[in-house]
Structure formats: C-alpha cells, structure tokens
Design a protein around this motif. Structure first.
Motif, PDB file in Angstrom:
ATOM      1  N   GLY A   1      -1.005  -6.350   3.557  1.00 61.54           N
ATOM      2  CA  GLY A   1      -1.178  -5.052   2.909  1.00 61.54           C
ATOM      3  C   GLY A   1      -0.438  -4.920   1.599  1.00 61.54           C
ATOM      4  O   GLY A   1       0.013  -3.839   1.236  1.00 61.54           O
TER       5      GLY A   1
ATOM      6  N   ALA B   1      -7.482  -4.245   0.056  1.00 61.84           N
ATOM      7  CA  ALA B   1      -8.457  -4.861   0.963  1.00 61.84           C
ATOM      8  C   ALA B   1      -9.244  -5.979   0.289  1.00 61.84           C
ATOM      9  O   ALA B   1      -9.525  -7.002   0.917  1.00 61.84           O
TER      10      ALA B   1
ATOM     11  N   SER C   1      -9.678   3.036  -5.131  1.00 63.36           N
ATOM     12  CA  SER C   1      -8.517   3.488  -4.365  1.00 63.36           C
ATOM     13  C   SER C   1      -7.549   2.340  -4.121  1.00 63.36           C
ATOM     14  O   SER C   1      -7.936   1.171  -4.185  1.00 63.36           O
TER      15      SER C   1
ATOM     16  N   GLN D   1      -6.400   1.472  -1.304  1.00 54.55           N
ATOM     17  CA  GLN D   1      -6.869   0.751  -0.116  1.00 54.55           C
ATOM     18  C   GLN D   1      -7.897  -0.310  -0.487  1.00 54.55           C
ATOM     19  O   GLN D   1      -7.873  -1.421   0.029  1.00 54.55           O
ATOM     20  N   GLU D   2      -8.816   0.046  -1.385  1.00 54.77           N
ATOM     21  CA  GLU D   2      -9.839  -0.913  -1.809  1.00 54.77           C
ATOM     22  C   GLU D   2      -9.203  -2.085  -2.557  1.00 54.77           C
ATOM     23  O   GLU D   2      -9.574  -3.239  -2.348  1.00 54.77           O
TER      24      GLU D   2
ATOM     25  N   ILE E   1       0.837  -1.192   0.000  1.00 51.20           N
ATOM     26  CA  ILE E   1       0.000   0.000   0.000  1.00 51.20           C
ATOM     27  C   ILE E   1       0.876   1.248   0.000  1.00 51.20           C
ATOM     28  O   ILE E   1       0.564   2.230  -0.664  1.00 51.20           O
TER      29      ILE E   1
END
Length: 76
Positions: free
Chosen positions: A58, A51, A45, A47-48, A24
């Motif tokens: 990560g 995730a 994003s 993060q998405e 990330i």
C-alpha cells in the motif's frame, strides 16, 4: 508539469516518516498534495495510484511515482 526536483520535494513532504515510501495513509493526510499528485499522474484518487502503480504493502516509492509522471508526459 513538474521538474524532477519539484516532484522529489513533494514526495519528501508526503513521506512523513521518511521511510522512502509514501503510504496510502500519508496521501490521505495531505489532501492538497494528493490533488497535485493526482493531477501530475492522471489518476483520479490515491487508491487508484497505489493500486495500479504502487507496492503490495500500500505504498509507492519515488522511482515508481516518477515513472508514472514521466509516462503521462508531466515531467519536465
């Protein structure tokens, strides 16, 4: 739409420590490249992406990224 070679080149550029995974943090260090990844994968994003398609640590591997791009129909 990207070819597998283009996607691999982009992944290698993002993988600044060359550990075979894009973290990330590496995604955030290259916002322009992250935008390309977001466009190719259909996620909003970094993060998405991590995730929903990445590892618990990560990060995301090339194979995981390639699978997401294939699923969205953006790999030629």
């Amino acid at each position: 739409m990207a070819t597998e070679q283009e996607l691999q080149s982009l992944f290698n550029t993002l993988d600044s420590d060359q550990d075979g995974k894009v973290s990330i943090n590496e995604l955030f260090l290259s916002p322009g490249l992250s935008a390309i990844i977001s466009a190719e994968t259909g996620v909003s994003s970094p993060q998405e992406l991590i995730a929903t398609h990445g590892n618990e640590d990560g990060s995301i591997t090339f194979e995981q990224l390639k699978k997401v791009v294939q699923e969205t129909g953006n790999l030629s």
